[in-house]
Design a protein around this motif. Structure first.
Motif, mmCIF file in Angstrom:
data_model
loop_
_atom_site.group_PDB
_atom_site.id
_atom_site.type_symbol
_atom_site.label_atom_id
_atom_site.label_comp_id
_atom_site.label_asym_id
_atom_site.label_seq_id
_atom_site.Cartn_x
_atom_site.Cartn_y
_atom_site.Cartn_z
ATOM 1 N N THR A 1 40.044 36.351 45.599
ATOM 2 C CA THR A 1 40.296 35.896 44.222
ATOM 3 C C THR A 1 41.597 36.461 43.629
ATOM 4 O OG1 THR A 1 38.831 37.558 43.194
ATOM 5 C CG2 THR A 1 37.853 35.414 43.756
ATOM 6 N N PRO A 2 41.931 37.760 43.841
ATOM 7 C CA PRO A 2 43.220 38.190 43.301
ATOM 8 C C PRO A 2 44.399 37.602 44.069
ATOM 9 C CG PRO A 2 42.130 40.016 44.436
ATOM 10 C CD PRO A 2 41.164 38.884 44.429
ATOM 11 N N VAL A 3 44.180 37.322 45.355
ATOM 12 C CA VAL A 3 45.305 36.879 46.193
ATOM 13 C C VAL A 3 45.927 35.602 45.619
ATOM 14 C CG1 VAL A 3 46.002 36.118 48.498
ATOM 15 C CG2 VAL A 3 44.366 37.990 48.243
ATOM 16 N N GLN A 4 45.081 34.600 45.364
ATOM 17 C CA GLN A 4 45.678 33.369 44.813
ATOM 18 C C GLN A 4 45.354 33.213 43.325
ATOM 19 O OE1 GLN A 4 44.437 29.541 45.565
ATOM 20 N NE2 GLN A 4 42.297 29.966 45.941
ATOM 21 N N ASN A 5 44.962 34.293 42.668
ATOM 22 C CA ASN A 5 44.619 34.245 41.245
ATOM 23 C C ASN A 5 43.767 33.000 40.961
ATOM 24 O OD1 ASN A 5 44.401 34.634 38.507
ATOM 25 N ND2 ASN A 5 46.501 34.011 38.048
ATOM 26 N N VAL A 6 42.578 33.031 41.510
ATOM 27 C CA VAL A 6 41.671 31.886 41.407
ATOM 28 C C VAL A 6 41.477 31.491 39.943
ATOM 29 C CG1 VAL A 6 39.203 31.332 41.594
ATOM 30 C CG2 VAL A 6 40.443 32.224 43.574
ATOM 31 N N GLY A 7 41.548 30.200 39.698
ATOM 32 C CA GLY A 7 41.403 29.732 38.317
ATOM 33 C C GLY A 7 40.776 28.357 38.276
ATOM 34 N N ALA A 8 40.026 28.097 37.226
ATOM 35 C CA ALA A 8 39.450 26.762 37.022
ATOM 36 C C ALA A 8 38.834 26.686 35.628
ATOM 37 C CB ALA A 8 38.380 26.462 38.073
ATOM 38 N N TYR A 9 38.845 25.502 35.077
ATOM 39 C CA TYR A 9 38.152 25.195 33.811
ATOM 40 C C TYR A 9 38.455 26.190 32.692
ATOM 41 C CZ TYR A 9 36.359 21.654 36.686
ATOM 42 O OH TYR A 9 36.338 20.579 37.518
ATOM 43 N N GLY A 10 39.729 26.615 32.634
ATOM 44 C CA GLY A 10 40.163 27.419 31.491
ATOM 45 C C GLY A 10 40.158 28.918 31.718
ATOM 46 N N GLN A 11 39.799 29.372 32.905
ATOM 47 C CA GLN A 11 39.854 30.816 33.175
ATOM 48 C C GLN A 11 40.582 31.084 34.492
ATOM 49 O OE1 GLN A 11 35.682 31.963 33.079
ATOM 50 N NE2 GLN A 11 35.858 32.648 30.946
ATOM 51 N N GLU A 12 41.217 32.253 34.540
ATOM 52 C CA GLU A 12 41.813 32.725 35.799
ATOM 53 C C GLU A 12 41.337 34.157 35.994
ATOM 54 O OE1 GLU A 12 46.099 32.424 35.410
ATOM 55 O OE2 GLU A 12 46.096 30.419 36.276
ATOM 56 N N VAL A 13 41.162 34.601 37.226
ATOM 57 C CA VAL A 13 40.668 35.968 37.436
ATOM 58 C C VAL A 13 41.652 37.022 36.918
ATOM 59 C CG1 VAL A 13 39.072 35.551 39.362
ATOM 60 C CG2 VAL A 13 41.476 36.021 39.838
ATOM 61 N N SER A 14 42.929 36.645 36.769
ATOM 62 C CA SER A 14 43.920 37.621 36.277
ATOM 63 C C SER A 14 43.570 38.142 34.889
ATOM 64 C CB SER A 14 45.314 37.002 36.255
ATOM 65 O OG SER A 14 45.294 35.808 35.506
ATOM 66 N N SER A 15 42.767 37.392 34.127
ATOM 67 C CA SER A 15 42.407 37.855 32.772
ATOM 68 C C SER A 15 41.337 38.930 32.810
ATOM 69 C CB SER A 15 41.859 36.711 31.919
ATOM 70 O OG SER A 15 42.599 35.590 32.084
ATOM 71 N N THR A 16 40.578 39.012 33.892
ATOM 72 C CA THR A 16 39.481 39.980 33.921
ATOM 73 C C THR A 16 39.679 41.080 34.975
ATOM 74 O OG1 THR A 16 38.306 38.366 35.265
ATOM 75 C CG2 THR A 16 37.631 38.542 32.973
ATOM 76 N N ILE A 17 40.593 40.872 35.920
ATOM 77 C CA ILE A 17 40.797 41.916 36.949
ATOM 78 C C ILE A 17 41.445 43.138 36.300
ATOM 79 C CG2 ILE A 17 42.173 42.562 38.980
ATOM 80 C CD1 ILE A 17 41.630 39.800 40.117
ATOM 81 N N ARG A 18 40.820 44.292 36.532
ATOM 82 C CA ARG A 18 41.355 45.536 35.993
ATOM 83 C C ARG A 18 42.177 46.244 37.077
ATOM 84 N NH1 ARG A 18 40.241 50.782 34.142
ATOM 85 N NH2 ARG A 18 39.100 51.261 36.015
ATOM 86 N N CYS A 19 41.659 46.106 38.308
ATOM 87 C CA CYS A 19 42.274 46.886 39.379
ATOM 88 C C CYS A 19 41.834 46.332 40.742
ATOM 89 C CB CYS A 19 41.782 48.305 39.144
ATOM 90 S SG CYS A 19 41.860 49.405 40.477
ATOM 91 N N TYR B 1 50.325 31.355 38.217
ATOM 92 C CA TYR B 1 49.465 30.233 38.626
ATOM 93 C C TYR B 1 49.329 30.213 40.152
ATOM 94 C CZ TYR B 1 48.385 25.385 39.864
ATOM 95 O OH TYR B 1 47.850 24.258 40.445
ATOM 96 N N ARG B 2 48.138 30.456 40.628
ATOM 97 C CA ARG B 2 47.822 30.492 42.071
ATOM 98 C C ARG B 2 48.732 31.479 42.828
ATOM 99 N NH1 ARG B 2 44.125 28.024 40.179
ATOM 100 N NH2 ARG B 2 43.156 26.125 40.978
ATOM 101 N N ARG B 3 49.111 32.553 42.144
ATOM 102 C CA ARG B 3 50.128 33.430 42.692
ATOM 103 C C ARG B 3 49.859 34.884 42.326
ATOM 104 N NH1 ARG B 3 54.760 34.112 40.090
ATOM 105 N NH2 ARG B 3 54.432 32.302 38.752
ATOM 106 N N SER B 4 50.241 35.804 43.232
ATOM 107 C CA SER B 4 50.171 37.246 42.980
ATOM 108 C C SER B 4 51.110 37.899 43.983
ATOM 109 C CB SER B 4 48.744 37.755 43.236
ATOM 110 O OG SER B 4 48.499 37.738 44.639
ATOM 111 N N ILE B 5 51.286 39.234 43.888
ATOM 112 C CA ILE B 5 52.139 39.863 44.916
ATOM 113 C C ILE B 5 51.523 39.698 46.307
ATOM 114 C CG2 ILE B 5 53.384 41.627 43.586
ATOM 115 C CD1 ILE B 5 51.287 43.591 44.823
ATOM 116 N N PHE B 6 50.192 39.521 46.347
ATOM 117 C CA PHE B 6 49.513 39.458 47.653
ATOM 118 C C PHE B 6 49.882 38.191 48.449
ATOM 119 C CE2 PHE B 6 46.612 41.641 44.662
ATOM 120 C CZ PHE B 6 46.738 42.924 45.185
#
Ligand code: EPU
Length: 341
Positions: A118-136, A159-164
């Motif tokens: 989920t952090p790798v591609q910053n999974v997102g759908a229907y108005g949320q992305e995991v980047s808003s809730t990932i702390r670490c 969008y669908r992106r992270s350093i990973f």
């Protein structure tokens, strides 16, 4: 650590496609991750981290290196902080959070795959992305040869992106993700489909009702991968939604005779345009057949393995789509699934 050889990869992917891995290991503990990295180094062979296999296209020749299947399990809760092992099934975690009335991931119900992806591609759908809730994110750093913790800002989410999956691709192996959720928080009802779903409601839906609605909408669109159902062998959206300039968007509006072109404002004043719409405009409709490959009958963005398709057949369809969209609209679509091989 038990190293297997020549393991067929198709059963580990939602596409059901792909040749064998030269070597294959399972990691149930972090120690096995370290051992696998050492093995790959000693054999001077590439290493690929396999999670739920829901966003992959594996080549027909397979993978010439070591596949590391992440099966680390466990959810530790500390107040509103959920520390989840990378091998946990994402959708099961969403169910756990929602059932305890924690907000933040309710719109991400029904997404196949495991937590580590989920952090790798910053999974997102229907108005949320995991980047808003990932702390670490806890990960093994293959460069420094030790476990590290990356905070949300260190992950450079987009969008669908992270350093990973960009500048540090291949450097980190995610083993745990910490999500900071909101106890008794309000559900997010911002996405068009969800607003429509609840438009006649006079009371605010609960978190559970929102996640159930998301599952239902995903099912209707063939984006809830239910084994045995038609069009179930896919990797979800096959292309990312391209982000274009307002001028380019205007040009498309003119080109299509002022048709109702869908577009959503995004970072830096750009416009995100649905790839599904671009496909339809170039003749790649739902139910399109291309040999044993094709397009889902419920969503034009999901390429499917209709019946024993090879990776080559999916690629051939991909190339036809990319060429047609580029020729008509000057947009080069980018595939979303990761290519393995
Ligand atoms: N559309 C079509 N034909 C279709 C489906 C959609 O023309 O068959 C057009 C319509 O104009 C529709 C628009 O595309 O309004 C958007 O469709 P949808 O709401 O289904 O969303 P999407 O942009 O196709 C994205 C994500 C999905 C995510 C949904 C909901 C990407 C690449 N895909 O799809 O994520 O579930 O939004 O938030 O960003 C995935 O990544 O695998 C995935 C399923």
């Amino acid at each position: 650590m038990r190293v297997l050889e020549n393991v067929p990869l198709a059963p580990y992917t939602t596409f059901g496609i792909g040749g064998p891995a030269r070597w294959f290991v399972e990691a149930h503990h972090e120690d096995e991750v370290v051992e696998a990295v050492r093995f790959a180094r000693e054999h001077a062979t590439p290493l690929f981290v396999l999670g739920g296999g829901s966003n992959l296209l594996v080549s027909d020749e397979g993978f010439p290196g070591l596949i590391l299947h992440i099966l680390l399990k466990g959810i530790e809760q500390n107040g509103r902080n959920f520390s989840v092992a990378a091998g946990e099934e994402w959708d099961a975690f969403v169910t756990t959070a929602v059932s305890q009335n924690y907000a933040g991931v309710e719109c991400l119900a029904g997404i196949p795959g495991s937590v580590g992806g989920t952090p790798v591609q910053n999974v997102g759908a229907y108005g949320q992305e995991v980047s808003s809730t990932i702390r670490c994110v806890r990960a093994f750093d293959c460069e420094q040869n030790r476990f590290v913790a990356l905070g949300r800002d260190d992950c450079h989410f987009g969008y669908r992106r992270s350093i990973f999956n960009t500048q540090a691709r291949g450097r980190y192996i995610v083993t745990r993700v910490e999500y900071d959720l909101i106890p008794d928080g309000y559900p997010t009802v911002s996405y068009k489909d969800l607003k429509q779903y609840f438009e006649d409601w006079t009371t605010m839906p609960s978190l559970g009702q929102v996640s159930a609605a998301v599952r239902e909408i995903r099912h209707r669109k063939g984006m809830l991968l239910v084994a045995g159902e038609p069009d179930a062998k896919s990797a979800g959206s096959f292309f990312k939604n391209p982000i274009i300039t307002p001028d380019h968007f205007e040009q498309i509006v003119v080109q299509t005779g002022g048709a109702n072109v869908p577009g959503y404002p995004t970072e830096g004043g750009q416009i995100k345009i649905p790839a599904a719409w671009l496909l339809e405009q170039t003749g790649f409709h739902k139910g399109h057949v291309h040999g044993r490959a094709g397009i889902s009958s419920r969503h034009s963005l999901a390429l499917i393995n209709r019946n024993g398709a090879s990776a080559g057949e999916i690629i051939a369809l991909r190339d036809r789509i990319v060429a047609a969209v580029e020729q008509k609209f000057g947009i080069r679509l980018e595939p979303e699934p990761v290519w393995v091989g």
